[in-house]
Design an enzyme around this catalytic site. Structure first.
Site, mmCIF file in Angstrom:
data_model
loop_
_atom_site.group_PDB
_atom_site.id
_atom_site.type_symbol
_atom_site.label_atom_id
_atom_site.label_comp_id
_atom_site.label_asym_id
_atom_site.label_seq_id
_atom_site.Cartn_x
_atom_site.Cartn_y
_atom_site.Cartn_z
ATOM 1 N N CYS A 106 6.218 -9.345 -0.087
ATOM 2 C CA CYS A 106 7.079 -8.884 -1.350
ATOM 3 C C CYS A 106 7.241 -7.737 -0.402
ATOM 4 O O CYS A 106 7.951 -6.961 0.843
ATOM 5 C CB CYS A 106 6.593 -9.464 -2.726
ATOM 6 S SG CYS A 106 7.003 -9.310 -3.916
ATOM 7 N N HIS A 107 6.415 -6.866 -1.525
ATOM 8 C CA HIS A 107 6.232 -5.765 -1.788
ATOM 9 C C HIS A 107 5.618 -5.189 -0.606
ATOM 10 O O HIS A 107 5.589 -3.823 0.533
ATOM 11 C CB HIS A 107 5.874 -5.159 -2.343
ATOM 12 C CG HIS A 107 7.052 -4.543 -3.348
ATOM 13 N ND1 HIS A 107 7.496 -5.655 -3.816
ATOM 14 C CD2 HIS A 107 8.425 -3.652 -3.455
ATOM 15 C CE1 HIS A 107 9.011 -5.028 -4.995
ATOM 16 N NE2 HIS A 107 9.264 -3.921 -4.664
#
Length: 180
Positions: A106-107
């Site tokens: 993800c991030h």
């Protein structure tokens, strides 16, 4: 095999922490929750508070040399805080310098961008990081999981919680926990 899970004290996406953790624990490995502060880490289920998890060690107490691999769970606030912490950035970079496998979802790529370890790598992430990764020299792809062996170590990356099955399978394979 000790595997570090690096998170900030608040903001980690709970399922991106717990699913890879449980998968590794089932293989007999010893996941360790490493954070910038002692105590407990506050996880989130997207924008809602989730559970808290005990920190096994802080960046002041442990060394990357104590671990065989690194997992960077996402969430938005978690990697945003880590990339502003020089010790967290140095911890992540040390795994690349030591040629140890890293998995990021993800991030979490924000921490790797700050560590300057994505240049020349093919990877995926949450779609909003596409431009950040490209500007940092990575080749961004929109795939559920990407395994990159184009650098000194293996980097497993993934986009989102919906890709956790593929991410966890690739992570286990690349960490040597299951056969290819």
């Amino acid at each position: 095999m000790r595997i570090a899970f690096l998170t900030a004290p608040e903001g980690v996406e709970q399922v991106e922490l717990t699913e890879p953790w449980h998968a590794l624990a089932k293989t007999g490995e010893t996941p360790q929750l490493i954070s910038t502060s002692p105590g407990r880490v506050q996880a989130f289920r997207h924008l809602d508070r989730g559970d808290t998890f005990p920190v096994d060690g802080t960046l002041d107490e442990v060394s990357p040399a104590e671990f065989e691999a690194l997992v960077l769970p996402g969430g938005v606030a978690n990697p945003d805080a880590l990339r502003l912490n020089p010790k967290a950035v140095a911890f992540a970079r040390a795994f690349f310098d030591a040629r140890k496998p890293v998995a990021a979802i993800c991030h979490a790529a924000w921490t790797l961008i700050e560590a300057d370890v994505v240049r020349g790598r093919t990877m995926t992430s949450w779609p909003s990081l596409r431009t950040d990764l490209r500007n940092a020299g990575a080749n961004w792809v929109d795939e559920p999981v990407q395994v990159c062996n184009e650098g000194p170590n293996t980097l497993v990356s993934s986009r989102k919680p919906g890709d956790l099955k593929q991410f966890t399978e690739a992570m286990l394979r690349e960490f040597g926990k299951v056969s290819a």
